[in-house]
Design an enzyme around this catalytic site. Structure first.
Site, PDB file in Angstrom:
ATOM      1  N   LYS A 197      43.939  41.226  40.971  1.00  0.00           N
ATOM      2  CA  LYS A 197      43.721  39.117  40.877  1.00  0.00           C
ATOM      3  C   LYS A 197      45.124  38.457  41.350  1.00  0.00           C
ATOM      4  O   LYS A 197      44.744  37.535  41.528  1.00  0.00           O
ATOM      5  CB  LYS A 197      43.141  38.568  40.207  1.00  0.00           C
ATOM      6  CG  LYS A 197      43.673  39.383  38.705  1.00  0.00           C
ATOM      7  CD  LYS A 197      44.613  37.971  38.295  1.00  0.00           C
ATOM      8  CE  LYS A 197      45.522  38.705  36.953  1.00  0.00           C
ATOM      9  NZ  LYS A 197      46.513  37.220  36.434  1.00  0.00           N
ATOM     10  N   THR A 254      42.543  32.888  37.064  1.00  0.00           N
ATOM     11  CA  THR A 254      44.096  33.048  38.069  1.00  0.00           C
ATOM     12  C   THR A 254      43.954  32.131  39.546  1.00  0.00           C
ATOM     13  O   THR A 254      44.662  31.852  39.834  1.00  0.00           O
ATOM     14  CB  THR A 254      44.877  34.067  37.938  1.00  0.00           C
ATOM     15  OG1 THR A 254      44.535  34.709  36.668  1.00  0.00           O
ATOM     16  CG2 THR A 254      45.895  34.299  38.357  1.00  0.00           C
TER      17      THR A 254
END
Length: 339
Positions: A197, A254
């Protein structure tokens, strides 16, 4: 809940925040740092200003730069050092465990892949620590910025382990009214999701900086998650993991937050800064940079198509302009959505 001795290795923002969580839960917490000035600041002033500003830590946290002192008597040892330091620190930990003839559950909260070996943090730890000193290996994953945890924002994470007892012990030690821990047994999937990610987060920052709106961001998140899941499947990961906290949860946090170093790195790339300028400006480890190269290589080895990850690789390592990378993505041959 019985009181435990818990060692946390790494006094960056995430390690310090997690140390504070277990200290708030009444455990005996030792925080290992390699900088003497960090040790002194935490012990004398109960703060770690470099990473967490003026937030006051639990006074019961004992910081030390002595590995053996940090882990002596610990039943849970949490490693929160950057990927590039994980092997060296795991070797030091093995020496300390051997000297004490002590075993423990070892947990990692590091999200990255080691260059050249392509190993995840738990794989590095398993390489470096004698099996007789390991009562279980686990990884904490999920949407959890240190800045939110330290101020008690409701935070949900998962602890993944193939040892159910180890996972449950970590779950019990870390869980409280603002930090809720789930368990799962997909260690590979949870760690891969946490590492990959970061690559998408760099792309998300670049989109924001370039002025693209919600359509582009939604496309990036959706197709980026599909890439992550495809590579995970090539390693035998459970598809459901990528729909959970370690997957879509961590990706959202994130790739949308200014607290994310990877997102901030992407913002600067979108502004036209070189990668060297971005690294110098950040002053802290940006895991997604090295992970992008590893993912590019892994995708080739596994025969997995990852066009978004490849586009970020071209920007970071080949100097392609972000807008040109986006155009190349949009001009690719048309496919069925499942590909």
């Amino acid at each position: 809940m019985s009181k435990k001795t818990i060692a946390v290795l790494g006094a960056g923002s995430w390690g310090t925040a997690l140390a504070n969580v277990v200290a708030e839960n009444g455990h005996d917490v030792r925080l290992w740092a390699h900088r003497k000035e960090t040790v002194d600041e935490i012990n004398k002033h109960h703060m770690n200003k470099r990473y967490l500003g003026d937030r006051v830590l639990q006074a019961s946290i004992v910081a030390t730069d002595d590995m053996q002192q940090a882990i002596d008597g610990a039943t849970i040892i949490l490693s929160v050092v950057p990927t590039k330091a994980t092997r060296e620190v795991a070797g030091q930990l093995n020496q300390a465990l051997s000297a004490l003839a002590q075993s423990a559950i070892v947990v990692t909260a590091t999200k990255g892949l080691e260059p050249k070996t392509y190993q995840l943090a738990t794989e590095i730890i398993a390489d470096e620590i004698d099996a007789k000193w390991l009562n279980g290996l686990a990884a904490i994953a999920g949407p959890s910025h240190a800045e939110g945890v330290i101020k008690h924002d409701p935070t949900l994470v998962t602890v993944a382990s193939q040892n159910q007892s180890a996972a449950q012990q970590v779950q019990a030690a870390f869980s409280n009214s603002s930090f809720r821990v789930y368990t799962n047994d997909d260690l590979v999937g949870s760690e891969l999701a946490g590492a990959l990610k970061n690559v998408v987060a760099i792309a998300a920052g670049a989109l924001q900086s370039l002025g693209y709106d919600d359509n582009a961001k939604a496309a990036l998140f959706t197709r980026g998650l599909a890439e992550i899941a495809r590579l995970g499947a090539a390693f035998g990961a459970d598809e459901a993991t990528f729909m959970g906290l370690a997957g879509v949860g961590d990706l959202f946090a994130t790739a949308t937050s200014i607290h994310s170093r990877n997102y901030r790195a992407g913002l600067q790339l979108g502004e036209g800064k070189s990668m060297d300028e971005v690294i110098a400006h950040m002053g802290m480890v940006i895991e997604g940079i090295s992970t992008t190269k590893v993912v590019h290589e892994l995708a080739a080895v596994k025969g997995v198509e990852m066009p978004i990850a490849n586009a970020i690789y071209q920007v970071i390592y080949k100097g392609q302009a972000p807008k040109d990378a986006i155009k190349a993505l949009m001009d690719r041959p048309l496919h069925h959505e499942g590909k």
